[in-house]
Design an enzyme around this catalytic site. Structure first.
Site, PDB file in Angstrom:
ATOM      1  N   LYS A  13      53.075  35.283  -7.008  1.00 19.80           N
ATOM      2  CA  LYS A  13      52.037  36.169  -6.464  1.00 19.80           C
ATOM      3  C   LYS A  13      52.577  37.593  -6.275  1.00 19.80           C
ATOM      4  CE  LYS A  13      51.583  33.725  -2.676  1.00 19.80           C
ATOM      5  NZ  LYS A  13      52.649  32.695  -2.834  1.00 19.80           N
ATOM      6  N   ARG A  88      45.641  32.350   4.386  1.00 17.72           N
ATOM      7  CA  ARG A  88      46.489  31.187   4.162  1.00 17.72           C
ATOM      8  C   ARG A  88      46.044  29.994   4.979  1.00 17.72           C
ATOM      9  NH1 ARG A  88      51.711  33.707   2.534  1.00 17.72           N
ATOM     10  NH2 ARG A  88      53.314  32.173   2.794  1.00 17.72           N
ATOM     11  N   ARG A 127      65.707  33.301  -6.501  1.00 18.29           N
ATOM     12  CA  ARG A 127      65.182  34.655  -6.208  1.00 18.29           C
ATOM     13  C   ARG A 127      66.243  35.511  -5.510  1.00 18.29           C
ATOM     14  NH1 ARG A 127      59.642  35.319  -3.189  1.00 18.29           N
ATOM     15  NH2 ARG A 127      60.566  33.851  -1.746  1.00 18.29           N
ATOM     16  N   ARG A 160      66.580  35.766   0.322  1.00 13.55           N
ATOM     17  CA  ARG A 160      65.724  35.713   1.513  1.00 13.55           C
ATOM     18  C   ARG A 160      66.152  34.545   2.390  1.00 13.55           C
ATOM     19  NH1 ARG A 160      59.366  36.339   0.037  1.00 13.55           N
ATOM     20  NH2 ARG A 160      59.210  34.514   1.378  1.00 13.55           N
ATOM     21  N   ARG A 171      58.075  25.057   3.495  1.00 14.03           N
ATOM     22  CA  ARG A 171      57.023  26.021   3.100  1.00 14.03           C
ATOM     23  C   ARG A 171      56.035  25.365   2.138  1.00 14.03           C
ATOM     24  NH1 ARG A 171      60.735  30.517   0.947  1.00 14.03           N
ATOM     25  NH2 ARG A 171      58.842  31.455   0.120  1.00 14.03           N
TER      26      ARG A 171
END
Ligand code: AP5
Ligand code: MG
Length: 218
Positions: A13, A88, A127, A160, A171
């Site tokens: 996203k 969300r 990431r 992160r 998550r």
């Protein structure tokens, strides 16, 4: 072009939002980015949000909704915007509708990035984010030219804190329990478009561009 990007963590996203915002010259509003910025600058909002984010839990609805409703009052949203990571929960979606109704506005399209958990986990574990400009890389899929260094600004890349395996799993569970019901919510409204989030970045961008031009949004 008022868009909502919906999909699990790691769906891409944020990556697509950056390209779309630049192409269509509309603001990219990421609640995750806004919250991380507040944590970084130790604002009261950040202090409240941090414990939820570190565990991969959602920050309370009223906190996040308030941020977005205020942000949408900015003049730069007049010609459109991309909401990345909001709404969300059903409560957030309903509150967004209420705020938009009051402003005689509406969301044009909700893009659902259907992504398999295996792809999401692989992407999140690889990431890396630039400490200075926030640009996102992936150690295998989108590597920087020089390991650990941002191509754009020379900043240092970091992982992160919520991209550890245990937090990623939570998550994904939180997404299944609390965010997935939004798919039906937006199907019923007739505003949902499903795309495969498993595609490459450029391929997915082409698919999205065609959807927007077919719908006469761009
Ligand atoms: P947030 O920052 O929104 O995180 P998220 O939803 O978990 O999503 P991600 O940013 O991890 O994934 P993404 O889909 O943006 O993927 P990306 O493009 O980076 O939220 C963080 C936290 O903040 C939440 O857990 C919660 O605590 C809080 N929060 C935020 N919004 C909230 C809300 N509305 N309500 C309550 N709490 C909220 O891509 C991932 C990786 O894959 C990158 O390395 C990228 O380079 C790579 N990649 C991307 N696309 C591709 C592709 N097509 N092919 C190959 N690799 C790709
Ligand atoms: Mg993101």
């Amino acid at each position: 072009m008022k868009l909502v990007l919906l999909g699990p963590p790691g769906a891409g996203k944020g990556t697509q939002s950056v390209v779309l915002a630049k192409t269509y010259n509309i603001p990219h509003i990421s609640t995750g980015d806004i919250l991380r910025e507040s944590v970084k600058s130790a604002q009261p909002l950040g202090l409240k949000a941090k414990s939820f984010m570190d565990k991969g839990e959602l920050v309370p609805d009223e906190v996040v909704t308030g941020i977005v409703v205020e942000r949408l009052k900015n003049d730069d949203t007049k010609k459109g915007y991309i909401l990345d990571g909001f709404p969300r929960t059903l409560k957030q979606a309903e509150e967004l509708d209420l705020a938009l109704n009051k402003a005689a506005s509406t969301i044009d399209m909700v893009i659902y990035f259907a992504t398999s958990p295996a792809v999401a986990i692989e992407r999140l574990s690889g990431r890396r984010v630039c400490k200075s400009c926030g640009f996102n890389y992936h150690i295998k899929n989108i590597p920087p030219k020089k390991e650990g260094v941002c191509d754009k600004c020379g900043g240092t890349l970091f992982q992160r804190p919520d991209d550890t395996e245990a937090t990623v799993r939570n998550r994904l569970k939180v997404y299944e329990d609390q965010t997935k019901p939004l798919i039906d919510f937006y199907i019923k409204k007739g505003s949902l478009k499903r795309v495969s989030g498993d595609m490459g970045v450029d391929e997915l961008f082409k698919v999205l561009s065609k959807i927007f031009s077919d719908a006469k949004l761009a």
